[in-house]
Design a protein around this motif. Sequence first.
Motif, PDB file in Angstrom:
ATOM      1  N   ASP A   1       0.849  -1.190   0.000  1.00  0.00           N
ATOM      2  CA  ASP A   1       0.000   0.000   0.000  1.00  0.00           C
ATOM      3  C   ASP A   1       0.887   1.242   0.000  1.00  0.00           C
ATOM      4  O   ASP A   1       1.569   1.544   0.989  1.00  0.00           O
ATOM      5  CB  ASP A   1      -0.926   0.002   1.220  1.00  0.00           C
ATOM      6  CG  ASP A   1      -2.010   1.071   1.102  1.00  0.00           C
ATOM      7  OD1 ASP A   1      -1.679   2.213   0.745  1.00  0.00           O
ATOM      8  OD2 ASP A   1      -3.186   0.754   1.380  1.00  0.00           O
ATOM      9  N   GLU A   2       0.863   1.955  -1.110  1.00  0.00           N
ATOM     10  CA  GLU A   2       1.727   3.127  -1.267  1.00  0.00           C
ATOM     11  C   GLU A   2       1.395   4.218  -0.256  1.00  0.00           C
ATOM     12  O   GLU A   2       2.288   4.967   0.179  1.00  0.00           O
ATOM     13  CB  GLU A   2       1.619   3.670  -2.694  1.00  0.00           C
ATOM     14  CG  GLU A   2       2.109   2.711  -3.762  1.00  0.00           C
ATOM     15  CD  GLU A   2       1.066   1.704  -4.218  1.00  0.00           C
ATOM     16  OE1 GLU A   2       1.323   0.998  -5.206  1.00  0.00           O
ATOM     17  OE2 GLU A   2      -0.021   1.623  -3.574  1.00  0.00           O
TER      18      GLU A   2
ATOM     19  N   ARG B   1      10.929  -0.751  -7.253  1.00  0.00           N
ATOM     20  CA  ARG B   1      10.991  -0.714  -8.713  1.00  0.00           C
ATOM     21  C   ARG B   1       9.757  -1.357  -9.351  1.00  0.00           C
ATOM     22  O   ARG B   1       9.676  -1.471 -10.567  1.00  0.00           O
ATOM     23  CB  ARG B   1      12.254  -1.431  -9.203  1.00  0.00           C
ATOM     24  CG  ARG B   1      13.546  -0.789  -8.704  1.00  0.00           C
ATOM     25  CD  ARG B   1      14.761  -1.496  -9.274  1.00  0.00           C
ATOM     26  NE  ARG B   1      14.900  -1.269 -10.710  1.00  0.00           N
ATOM     27  CZ  ARG B   1      15.779  -1.896 -11.491  1.00  0.00           C
ATOM     28  NH1 ARG B   1      16.579  -2.809 -10.952  1.00  0.00           N
ATOM     29  NH2 ARG B   1      15.854  -1.649 -12.767  1.00  0.00           N
ATOM     30  N   ARG B   2       8.791  -1.754  -8.521  1.00  0.00           N
ATOM     31  CA  ARG B   2       7.608  -2.395  -9.090  1.00  0.00           C
ATOM     32  C   ARG B   2       6.705  -1.358  -9.754  1.00  0.00           C
ATOM     33  O   ARG B   2       6.786  -0.156  -9.472  1.00  0.00           O
ATOM     34  CB  ARG B   2       6.832  -3.164  -8.013  1.00  0.00           C
ATOM     35  CG  ARG B   2       6.062  -2.309  -7.017  1.00  0.00           C
ATOM     36  CD  ARG B   2       5.361  -3.204  -6.003  1.00  0.00           C
ATOM     37  NE  ARG B   2       4.725  -2.420  -4.953  1.00  0.00           N
ATOM     38  CZ  ARG B   2       3.443  -2.051  -4.976  1.00  0.00           C
ATOM     39  NH1 ARG B   2       2.686  -2.376  -6.000  1.00  0.00           N
ATOM     40  NH2 ARG B   2       2.940  -1.359  -3.974  1.00  0.00           N
ATOM     41  N   LYS B   3       5.821  -1.840 -10.614  1.00  0.00           N
ATOM     42  CA  LYS B   3       4.907  -0.969 -11.330  1.00  0.00           C
ATOM     43  C   LYS B   3       3.688  -0.655 -10.469  1.00  0.00           C
ATOM     44  O   LYS B   3       3.252  -1.475  -9.666  1.00  0.00           O
ATOM     45  CB  LYS B   3       4.462  -1.616 -12.641  1.00  0.00           C
ATOM     46  CG  LYS B   3       5.581  -1.722 -13.672  1.00  0.00           C
ATOM     47  CD  LYS B   3       5.054  -2.245 -15.002  1.00  0.00           C
ATOM     48  CE  LYS B   3       6.162  -2.275 -16.040  1.00  0.00           C
ATOM     49  NZ  LYS B   3       5.671  -2.778 -17.366  1.00  0.00           N
ATOM     50  N   HIS B   4       3.151   0.555 -10.674  1.00  0.00           N
ATOM     51  CA  HIS B   4       1.949   0.993  -9.970  1.00  0.00           C
ATOM     52  C   HIS B   4       0.878   1.334 -11.000  1.00  0.00           C
ATOM     53  O   HIS B   4       1.089   1.209 -12.212  1.00  0.00           O
ATOM     54  CB  HIS B   4       2.265   2.183  -9.073  1.00  0.00           C
ATOM     55  CG  HIS B   4       3.366   1.912  -8.095  1.00  0.00           C
ATOM     56  ND1 HIS B   4       3.173   1.323  -6.874  1.00  0.00           N
ATOM     57  CD2 HIS B   4       4.703   2.133  -8.182  1.00  0.00           C
ATOM     58  CE1 HIS B   4       4.316   1.195  -6.240  1.00  0.00           C
ATOM     59  NE2 HIS B   4       5.276   1.680  -7.018  1.00  0.00           N
TER      60      HIS B   4
ATOM     61  N   THR C   1      -1.378   4.421 -10.847  1.00  0.00           N
ATOM     62  CA  THR C   1      -1.656   5.833 -11.108  1.00  0.00           C
ATOM     63  C   THR C   1      -0.523   6.713 -10.604  1.00  0.00           C
ATOM     64  O   THR C   1       0.343   6.271  -9.841  1.00  0.00           O
ATOM     65  CB  THR C   1      -2.970   6.264 -10.441  1.00  0.00           C
ATOM     66  OG1 THR C   1      -2.890   5.981  -9.033  1.00  0.00           O
ATOM     67  CG2 THR C   1      -4.158   5.529 -11.032  1.00  0.00           C
ATOM     68  N   THR C   2      -0.570   7.980 -11.009  1.00  0.00           N
ATOM     69  CA  THR C   2       0.483   8.934 -10.672  1.00  0.00           C
ATOM     70  C   THR C   2       0.712   9.023  -9.176  1.00  0.00           C
ATOM     71  O   THR C   2       1.854   8.987  -8.695  1.00  0.00           O
ATOM     72  CB  THR C   2       0.114  10.319 -11.232  1.00  0.00           C
ATOM     73  OG1 THR C   2       0.068  10.250 -12.653  1.00  0.00           O
ATOM     74  CG2 THR C   2       1.131  11.369 -10.822  1.00  0.00           C
ATOM     75  N   ASN C   3      -0.355   9.170  -8.397  1.00  0.00           N
ATOM     76  CA  ASN C   3      -0.187   9.380  -6.961  1.00  0.00           C
ATOM     77  C   ASN C   3       0.472   8.173  -6.294  1.00  0.00           C
ATOM     78  O   ASN C   3       1.254   8.326  -5.364  1.00  0.00           O
ATOM     79  CB  ASN C   3      -1.523   9.724  -6.306  1.00  0.00           C
ATOM     80  CG  ASN C   3      -2.545   8.623  -6.450  1.00  0.00           C
ATOM     81  OD1 ASN C   3      -2.650   7.732  -5.619  1.00  0.00           O
ATOM     82  ND2 ASN C   3      -3.325   8.680  -7.533  1.00  0.00           N
ATOM     83  N   LEU C   4       0.167   6.973  -6.776  1.00  0.00           N
ATOM     84  CA  LEU C   4       0.766   5.776  -6.184  1.00  0.00           C
ATOM     85  C   LEU C   4       2.257   5.704  -6.486  1.00  0.00           C
ATOM     86  O   LEU C   4       3.076   5.365  -5.627  1.00  0.00           O
ATOM     87  CB  LEU C   4       0.056   4.523  -6.690  1.00  0.00           C
ATOM     88  CG  LEU C   4      -1.441   4.422  -6.370  1.00  0.00           C
ATOM     89  CD1 LEU C   4      -2.018   3.123  -6.909  1.00  0.00           C
ATOM     90  CD2 LEU C   4      -1.686   4.535  -4.870  1.00  0.00           C
TER      91      LEU C   4
ATOM     92  N   MET D   1       4.095   8.449  -4.276  1.00  0.00           N
ATOM     93  CA  MET D   1       4.225   8.110  -2.852  1.00  0.00           C
ATOM     94  C   MET D   1       5.292   7.054  -2.636  1.00  0.00           C
ATOM     95  O   MET D   1       6.099   7.151  -1.709  1.00  0.00           O
ATOM     96  CB  MET D   1       2.879   7.650  -2.301  1.00  0.00           C
ATOM     97  CG  MET D   1       1.875   8.772  -2.092  1.00  0.00           C
ATOM     98  SD  MET D   1       0.380   8.239  -1.235  1.00  0.00           S
ATOM     99  CE  MET D   1      -0.387   7.231  -2.502  1.00  0.00           C
ATOM    100  N   SER D   2       5.324   6.031  -3.489  1.00  0.00           N
ATOM    101  CA  SER D   2       6.310   4.965  -3.337  1.00  0.00           C
ATOM    102  C   SER D   2       7.715   5.479  -3.613  1.00  0.00           C
ATOM    103  O   SER D   2       8.651   5.227  -2.843  1.00  0.00           O
ATOM    104  CB  SER D   2       5.970   3.804  -4.271  1.00  0.00           C
ATOM    105  OG  SER D   2       6.976   2.808  -4.227  1.00  0.00           O
ATOM    106  N   TRP D   3       7.893   6.185  -4.712  1.00  0.00           N
ATOM    107  CA  TRP D   3       9.222   6.686  -5.062  1.00  0.00           C
ATOM    108  C   TRP D   3       9.753   7.654  -4.007  1.00  0.00           C
ATOM    109  O   TRP D   3      10.941   7.606  -3.649  1.00  0.00           O
ATOM    110  CB  TRP D   3       9.172   7.385  -6.418  1.00  0.00           C
ATOM    111  CG  TRP D   3       8.998   6.464  -7.576  1.00  0.00           C
ATOM    112  CD1 TRP D   3       9.324   5.138  -7.646  1.00  0.00           C
ATOM    113  CD2 TRP D   3       8.459   6.804  -8.850  1.00  0.00           C
ATOM    114  NE1 TRP D   3       9.015   4.634  -8.882  1.00  0.00           N
ATOM    115  CE2 TRP D   3       8.476   5.630  -9.648  1.00  0.00           C
ATOM    116  CE3 TRP D   3       7.940   7.972  -9.403  1.00  0.00           C
ATOM    117  CZ2 TRP D   3       8.022   5.609 -10.956  1.00  0.00           C
ATOM    118  CZ3 TRP D   3       7.479   7.961 -10.709  1.00  0.00           C
ATOM    119  CH2 TRP D   3       7.515   6.787 -11.476  1.00  0.00           C
TER     120      TRP D   3
END
Length: 829
Positions: free
Chosen positions: A120-121, A156-159, A161-164, A167-169
Amino acid sequence: MGKNYLYGLVKSQVANLCPWCILNKPNLLPKRLIIIIAILFASFNINAQITTISGTTMHDRQLAVVKKLAQYTANCTTGDPKYDSPYPVARLALHIDTVFAIRQLDTLYTKYQADSSVDDEFDLHAAMHTYTLCKTQLPAALKQKIKNYLTKEDYRRKHITTNLYLMSWAAGFLATEEWADFTDRAGNSNSVIKSHTRSNILSYLWKFFHLNCYEADAFIYNPIDFMAVRMLAEFALDTEVKSKAELVYQSMAVSLLCSWNKGIYVANPMRSKGWGNMNTGYIASNIITSLSWTFFGNPENKFRIKPFTVSSYGSLYALFWMCYQGKVSPRTSILNAYKSKSYPYVHTGMVDSSSGKFYKYAYQSNNYGLATQTEITIPLSSALTSYNYKEIKRTYMAWKSDTIGSHFSVCQDNPERPTDFSNFNAFGYGENPFHRVLQSKQAAIGVYNVPASYDAYKIYVPFTKLGIKSKIESGGWVFCHAGTMLFAFRTIEPYRWQTTPEPSFDVLELLDTNARKGAWILETSEITSQYSDCTISAELNKFKDSILSKTKFDTLNYSTSSFARLKYYSINKDTLDLTFFPPTTNYSNQMSINGNVVSLNDPYIFNNPFVKQKNRSDTIFITNAPWSDTLIWNNNSFLLDANRTVLSAKAINNCKVLLNWSSFQIANSGDYFSVEQSLDGITFFATKKVKQYPIGFENQEYSLQLNQQQPCWYRVVSVEKNGKKSYSNVVVANSSCGDASSLRVFPNPIKYSKSITIEYTSNFPASPGTLLLYGSNGVILCSKKVNIGNGFNSFQLDTSEGNGSQLYVRIMTNDGQVNILKPIIKGGN
């Protein structure tokens, strides 16, 4: 609150009695008193379950949010960081109940220690933001638990949407800066995570600033993007990431500024997340409304929130991350631009996304706003399967009201995922691609034509029973009085009212529920003098009569062609002409207003009387006179230091300029501000010293008035007691009064002489003063005390200390009446 709002509130409770008439009839005063008491009682009943927070300044409003959160105790044994961490972190930020707050956070992160992954980002962001904000208060064991929690993500996993992604990066990047040995669950090393997240963060920040964010105006996700961007601006050690994040934070604040209308947020949500999340008025749970209020306030300086917004699944959990007191907040110039807004105004703009271009139009009036948008999918062939349409609203209107749900939108079904025709969206969730709209100020029209191969086609229009105070039907129109404004809606086809289990609104749908082609018209108006009357019914009837007598429409190629056309002649004598064009074809002049083709090649992503930015431009201009400022992508002087100083300039007459700046101090090291002036925006000269206030929780506000005889640039330098300096942004003030031309310097250029003659004719009373000689770096080379008399003056000044080809001379009186800067050239021909 303004008269119009109160007028609408009174009439919404007592529809057939005129309060203004009572004021002029003393014999009715007792009845008037009874009515007012009844109105207040009804209002209290309506709002009995509403929590009110208030504040007259941005700091006051943000502090009110933090204090409200600190009052609530979340159940951290069952919750997660996303929803539950803001409550104990708010207590830590206020330094209250810190032992209890730390115990709650420890309980929260202990339960995740045995887990192998975190996906969960939102939780990752909350964990990293908690750590960076509170790490000086957290015990070592708890900090280790948060670190362990953050390692359970694959950065490095794919998300989706932009917000996700953001937040992760952001969480991963800051973790690599904090811990040299940081690795993630996929085995990615510190250097791999940092390289991956940094490059992607900078790429996304560039897109946010230059193209407008794809999630701009998204009623849920735009504030979520704010959380991650602010965290980077506050805590990143990498100077490029830090400075770019702050600039993007400011550009996002500019976006809110364009859409915030004195207490309501009016724009087309790129992601609306259903009908319930479209409440953007005075009583709202919507997070973008809450955030805008903390920045800009409303006429009441109060904000009413429903109780669930302070529970685990409300919006205040996210709002906290924009409201704690840190170094990052909107520039004073942005706040002042909002204060100086005048209504009505039109805002146009666009979002330039890799999946399409979204052209926006909004009319902001005193008591309401109306917004529409046109989408062009990229590539056109992907229009029928594009994610673009999942949560958009092409039309959105909201008005000032005494109740929640005071908004209006024309809706059309679309699948929840555009490729899944068996799974349709929730009510008001999004729209399909086969619908075009056109707006000119207060009026909008729409035409749609959904092919038989596309399963989502139903048109439906919700009418709120709470926000609409009276509704009548005549001539195919539905006329509505909303308390503070009026609007009328019609479909070209016959309609009916849908029976719905939801008691708070009626839904208009076509009589032929299988119709795939149709058109509609929307007219809106303030309650102007031509409609104003003593009762709601009288005002509504005046509006109805005006619409029926002054408007008309024509349909062309409507039933025989796939390219149905609607031509509407509005109440304000505008002609709106719209021909439907499919989402898989290029725009080819199918829209016009008053015979002029509407261009979809507008180069601006922000374009209104107070903000302008061209698409892909490095510069945002805050232009609303008399305030001016610029946000410049490559201006690293905007980088934050221990003291943050934000400056704005206002020309208050022909000879004076008013400087306002704010500074947030995180250490008691500030000594004074040096106010500096420049003729070219490059070389600056100290002109005034201003003592800094003692350290405080809030942004400290400063103001200084200066005489200015020619256009000048200004900046403010915060000087610490140890001599360290940090710089504000640079602003320009164009005021001049012609007095500079009375200063003559010769010889100029200087070739052989070691001195210059300065002649000055003064229009001011005699006063002691100073002559100053500056080098090209702004350093004072020599000074000379003089007496400046009224009338002609002549002085000599030694220039032998001046090296380099460019020098500057300044003449100034001790009382501040004269302050003129003049360039001279040394070594000329």
